[in-house]
Design a protein around this motif. Structure first.
Motif, PDB file in Angstrom:
ATOM      1  N   SER A 746      43.863  52.745  64.822  1.00  0.00           N
ATOM      2  CA  SER A 746      45.296  52.541  64.603  1.00  0.00           C
ATOM      3  C   SER A 746      45.854  53.877  64.146  1.00  0.00           C
ATOM      4  O   SER A 746      45.112  54.746  63.675  1.00  0.00           O
ATOM      5  CB  SER A 746      45.553  51.455  63.554  1.00  0.00           C
ATOM      6  N   ALA A 747      47.157  54.082  64.314  1.00  0.00           N
ATOM      7  CA  ALA A 747      47.704  55.400  64.016  1.00  0.00           C
ATOM      8  C   ALA A 747      49.139  55.291  63.545  1.00  0.00           C
ATOM      9  O   ALA A 747      49.874  54.363  63.910  1.00  0.00           O
ATOM     10  CB  ALA A 747      47.622  56.305  65.248  1.00  0.00           C
ATOM     11  N   VAL A 760      45.258  59.013  62.044  1.00  0.00           N
ATOM     12  CA  VAL A 760      44.464  58.101  62.859  1.00  0.00           C
ATOM     13  C   VAL A 760      43.415  57.439  61.967  1.00  0.00           C
ATOM     14  O   VAL A 760      42.591  58.127  61.350  1.00  0.00           O
ATOM     15  CB  VAL A 760      43.796  58.840  64.028  1.00  0.00           C
ATOM     16  N   HIS A 761      43.448  56.128  61.914  1.00  0.00           N
ATOM     17  CA  HIS A 761      42.511  55.369  61.089  1.00  0.00           C
ATOM     18  C   HIS A 761      41.533  54.611  61.985  1.00  0.00           C
ATOM     19  O   HIS A 761      41.924  53.996  62.985  1.00  0.00           O
ATOM     20  CB  HIS A 761      43.266  54.373  60.201  1.00  0.00           C
ATOM     21  N   ALA A 762      40.249  54.670  61.622  1.00  0.00           N
ATOM     22  CA  ALA A 762      39.210  53.965  62.376  1.00  0.00           C
ATOM     23  C   ALA A 762      38.770  52.737  61.600  1.00  0.00           C
ATOM     24  O   ALA A 762      38.328  52.858  60.446  1.00  0.00           O
ATOM     25  CB  ALA A 762      38.022  54.884  62.620  1.00  0.00           C
ATOM     26  N   HIS A 763      38.908  51.558  62.193  1.00  0.00           N
ATOM     27  CA  HIS A 763      38.372  50.348  61.552  1.00  0.00           C
ATOM     28  C   HIS A 763      36.968  50.048  62.050  1.00  0.00           C
ATOM     29  O   HIS A 763      36.289  49.170  61.509  1.00  0.00           O
ATOM     30  CB  HIS A 763      39.300  49.152  61.755  1.00  0.00           C
ATOM     31  N   ARG A 793      37.621  55.473  57.656  1.00  0.00           N
ATOM     32  CA  ARG A 793      38.130  56.827  57.396  1.00  0.00           C
ATOM     33  C   ARG A 793      39.383  57.076  58.219  1.00  0.00           C
ATOM     34  O   ARG A 793      39.610  56.480  59.272  1.00  0.00           O
ATOM     35  CB  ARG A 793      37.070  57.861  57.742  1.00  0.00           C
ATOM     36  N   THR A 794      40.199  58.038  57.729  1.00  0.00           N
ATOM     37  CA  THR A 794      41.421  58.458  58.423  1.00  0.00           C
ATOM     38  C   THR A 794      41.361  59.954  58.661  1.00  0.00           C
ATOM     39  O   THR A 794      40.950  60.716  57.767  1.00  0.00           O
ATOM     40  CB  THR A 794      42.672  58.115  57.599  1.00  0.00           C
ATOM     41  N   GLU A 808      55.912  56.646  69.294  1.00  0.00           N
ATOM     42  CA  GLU A 808      54.933  55.758  69.915  1.00  0.00           C
ATOM     43  C   GLU A 808      54.255  56.395  71.127  1.00  0.00           C
ATOM     44  O   GLU A 808      53.181  55.955  71.544  1.00  0.00           O
ATOM     45  CB  GLU A 808      55.595  54.434  70.310  1.00  0.00           C
ATOM     46  N   ARG A 809      54.860  57.439  71.684  1.00  0.00           N
ATOM     47  CA  ARG A 809      54.231  58.083  72.834  1.00  0.00           C
ATOM     48  C   ARG A 809      52.938  58.790  72.436  1.00  0.00           C
ATOM     49  O   ARG A 809      52.029  58.920  73.248  1.00  0.00           O
ATOM     50  CB  ARG A 809      55.197  59.078  73.485  1.00  0.00           C
TER      51      ARG A 809
END
Length: 830
Positions: A746-747, A760-763, A793-794, A808-809
């Motif tokens: 997600s970002a 940028v976050h990684a789940h 982490r982000t 959003e692009r």
């Protein structure tokens, strides 16, 4: 000395050949310096040669003759005055006439030319013409006269002294340029002039810098008065009379406590002005007065290549000021096929990109040109060492006349011309010619004919020893020290410098680990250019790896087949073109970084790497890290990480995995390495802390506890090793075998002064996260790429752009990428 530049108001017309009807009989303005192609393009008579399949429609130029014409005014020669017409570069087979007088002809792009035109020049109106015959016709005639010599091209480029890649290469177009591609001028002088300044710079054991300035002198009247040379550098001056009838004077300057010039990462790059003046005896000695003057910039340093035998074979270690240098660099080709479009600003950006990836050497490859002064000046200023090939590549070269005399003339001129540059570190006999003779079936084809042996083992070393003994010479690349035909194989991994092309051509990139070369001067893997560069120049509908214009911009034999086979076992081969483009770029980056990290882990046994290649000359699928429009590809970011001054890398040792810490700094690297084995969801399964003590300029092996290297489920786990200034991630299987979350990110996008910050976050574990920012705006460029983010982490990326972008692009799935998404896509023949 009076100089009259002759660059304005030239005209160009075709004079013979298969000229299209709409161009035949036309005369167009010509830019000098320039080329036929760029003039026809400016006149709207041809389309851009780089666009779509336009290259294929321009083959008629290969057989066409051209005339450049200039009307100019000049003063008549005065009594006792010399008037010379000087061309700094003619491409290539040219006949020069002034007012109808034939004053000279040329057949070597790699030389300058000077003609005495006192008898042809008129006071008032003059007409200068330069006729260019097709280089291909000339080369074919020489082949008929001398007999075939093997080469790696459709055209006999080895029969003419022209940039070899002008005839096409496996990354370049076949456009066969012609034109006045470097400056041209009238020079008027009396008494004497400076023909060249060749400074030989050394440093004594006591730190005293010594400049031995060899100043070439030409006399208008050999019986005239002897002039005086005055040289100044570092606040010191030397003054010497030119002996009667002599063509050279040597002025020696000693500079106590000279500040040393160092390559990037090893120290500073102080440069000293060297000013030389030529004056009448007893006359003005100021550099701006008198008969003539010249200026150079020099750096005080020593350079050598240590090829001493050792326990493994024979090394290849570049030393500067007596210190071994861990070479981290790339090969350099002409930055544009149309050479006159390359500006100093282009070169500064490209060399700065090399520095940005922690490189300290560029190899000027032998199929291109001897570069402009701007290139070497920029490298001098930035501390980038230059490995300079003589201009021969992948061919057998005749040693008969007139080629032999041309080789000597260009060698002498360029060795002397480049002698002032501190960055120039190595002279090399040529590219892959010794290897070709040994392995490529040439001996059978040659049947005893000459192939260039005399150039590599006699002419070039003799010229370097005579004109620039301050620099080392090696016979070729690849080459084993002291190699002669029948001796140690020129591409032996244990001796000298090696080229590694089994990877890419034949085997998977993991086979980089099969050898531990002493110095790897070429290795690489292909990938397409950035999306914006690709779609600016290629407009196939649909766009696929096999569409016509795409294939026109894929010059490698079986290039796409090798790209696809190179992905197998690592990544899927996607059916969707955008996914295929990303996968091919990602695989290129991984393959080359894999090789770099392996080679660096063996320092000092492996003393350097030069990736093939830094740059491109047009928009093409190639081995370059920076594409033809100057945009960094994912490979660039992978190299920046792999070439970092401090590197952690997992490498096989003794049938197991070890962690190698590479410290390419002058400070010791102390502390602890934190290790974690995690699953993809972020759960910590095992941890350890191991001590780190790596001395300056060293690579050390760190033992990793066995429990960390023994995953319970290798498809869902990773190993992270980190210090305060280095980090690496190791997975236990290839991507196609890993149970990735296909959408782990997600970002959030925030506007910042220079563009946008993307958090940028990684789940779940996200491998090789990238923002392909050029897909959003042509000028957009991310500050980092291919960042592996563990779960929870982000990572914050900065996208620099002048464009206003809808946030959003930047998080669109075609822009915010990672390897995970590829693994979820079906495979097939793209």
């Amino acid at each position: 000395m009076k100089r009259q530049t002759l660059h304005e108001d030239w005209l160009l017309a075709a004079t013979a050949g298969p000229v299209p009807e709409e161009i035949a009989g036309r005369t167009v303005p010509a830019q000098v310096p320039g080329s036929v192609h760029t003039d026809l393009l400016a006149a709207g008579l041809i389309g851009d040669p780089y666009l779509d399949t336009a290259e294929a429609g321009l083959t008629w130029i290969h057989r066409t003759a051209w005339r450049y014409t200039l009307a100019f005014d000049a003063e008549a020669p005065q009594p006792g005055e010399r008037v010379d017409l000087a061309f700094d570069g003619l491409d290539t087979v040219a006949t020069v006439r002034l007012n109808g007088h034939r004053i000279g002809s040329t057949a070597n792009m790699h030389r300058t030319y000077r003609f005495d035109v006192r008898d042809a020049l008129r006071g008032g109106a003059n007409e200068l013409t330069v006729d260019f015959a097709p280089a291909l016709d000339h080369a074919e005639r020489e082949r008929e006269r001398l007999g075939h010599r093997p080469h790696t091209n459709a055209h006999p480029y080895n029969m003419i002294r022209k940039m070899a890649c002008s005839f096409g290469w496996d990354w370049g177009p076949d456009l066969q340029t012609a034109g006045i591609f470097r400056p041209v001028r009238l020079e008027r002088w009396t008494g004497a002039r400076i023909t060249g300044v060749r400074p030989l710079v050394t440093v004594g054991d006591d730190g005293t810098g010594r400049v031995e300035a060899h100043v070439g002198v030409e006399h208008a009247d050999p019986a005239g008065a002897a002039p005086v040379v005055t040289a100044r550098a570092g606040g010191r001056e030397a003054r010497v009379a030119v002996p009667a009838g002599a063509s050279e004077a040597v002025a020696v300057i000693e500079v106590p406590d000279a500040r040393l010039w160092w390559p990037a990462g090893y120290g500073d790059q102080p440069l000293y002005d060297l000013d030389v003046a030529l004056s009448d005896a007893g006359g003005a000695a100021h550099p701006q007065a008198g008969l003539d003057a010249a200026h150079r910039r020099i750096g005080f340093r020593t350079v050598a290549v240590d090829t001493s035998p050792d326990a493994y074979g024979a090394g290849f270690t570049v030393t500067v000021n007596g210190r071994p240098v861990a070479v981290k660099g790339a090969n350099w080709i002409p930055d544009d096929h149309f050479l006159t479009r390359i500006t100093r600003e282009h070169l500064q950006r490209r060399v700065d990109q090399a520095l940005g990836a922690h490189m300290n050497m560029l190899r000027v490859w032998g199929g291109g040109i001897y570069e402009t002064e701007d290139f070497y000046d920029v490298c001098d200023e930035r501390g980038v060492l230059v490995w300079q090939d003589f201009a021969l590549a992948c061919a057998a070269y005749p040693e008969e006349e007139p080629l032999a005399v041309e080789f000597e003339a260009e060698a002498r001129e360029n060795v002397a011309r480049l002698s002032s540059h501190a960055s120039l570190a190595v002279w090399n006999g040529g590219n892959e010619n010794l290897w070709g003779f040994a392995d490529w079936g040439w001996q059978r084809e040659l049947a005893g004919a000459t192939w260039g042996e005399g150039y590599y083992y006699d002419l070039f070393p003799r010229v370097v020893a005579e004109l620039d003994p301050t620099r080392p010479y090696v016979e070729g690349s690849p080459c084993s020290p002291g190699h002669r035909p029948g001796g140690v194989h020129p591409n032996d991994p244990d001796h000298g410098c090696r080229h590694e092309w089994e990877v890419w051509n034949q085997v998977d990139y993991t086979h980089y680990r099969d050898t531990v070369p002493r110095f790897c001067a070429e290795f690489g893997f292909q990938g397409p250019p950035t999306w914006t560069t690709l779609t600016t120049w290629i407009h196939d509908a649909p766009l696929t790896p096999t569409s016509p214009a795409f294939l026109m911009h894929q010059k490698a034999a079986d290039g796409n087949g090798k790209l696809h086979r190179g992905m197998q076992g690592h990544l899927p081969v996607p059916e969707d073109f955008a996914d295929w483009h990303w996968a091919a770029q990602l695989n290129q980056a991984r393959a080359v970084a894999f090789g770099v990290e392996h080679y660096r882990s063996w320092w000092p046994r492996t003393a350097g790497t030069l990736v093939w290649q830094l740059n491109d000359c047009w928009p093409v699928t190639s081995w370059a890290a920076v594409d033809g429009d100057g945009r960094p590809k994912p490979l660039y970011y992978a190299l920046r990480r792999a070439y970092a001054p401090r590197l952690l890398t997992f490498q096989p040792r003794d049938s197991g995995q070890a962690l190698i810490a590479v410290n390419d700094t002058d400070a010791e690297w102390h502390g602890g390495v934190q290790l974690q084995r995690q699953d993809f969801s972020g759960a910590v399964l095992d941890t350890a802390s191991i001590g780190l003590a790596a001395g300056a300029r060293s690579a050390v092996r760190l033992e990793v506890p066995a429990s960390l290297l023994t995953p319970a489920d290798p498809s869902k786990e990773l190993l992270v090793a980190a210090t305060d200034d280095a980090r690496t991630v190791h997975t236990f299987r290839e991507d196609v075998e890993l149970s990735y979350d296909p959408a782990p990110l997600s970002a959030q996008v925030t506007a910042v002064p220079e563009g946008y910050r993307v958090d940028v976050h990684a789940h779940s574990f996200a491998r090789d996260v990238a923002i392909l920012a050029d897909r959003v705006a042509p000028d957009a460029e991310a500050d980092d790429m291919l960042v592996s983010v563990p779960a929870g982490r982000t990572h914050s990326f900065t996208v620099r752009t002048a464009a206003r972008i809808a946030p959003e692009r930047l998080t669109d799935p075609q822009v915010l990428r990672c390897a995970n998404g590829l693994a979820a896509h079906p495979t097939g023949a793209a």
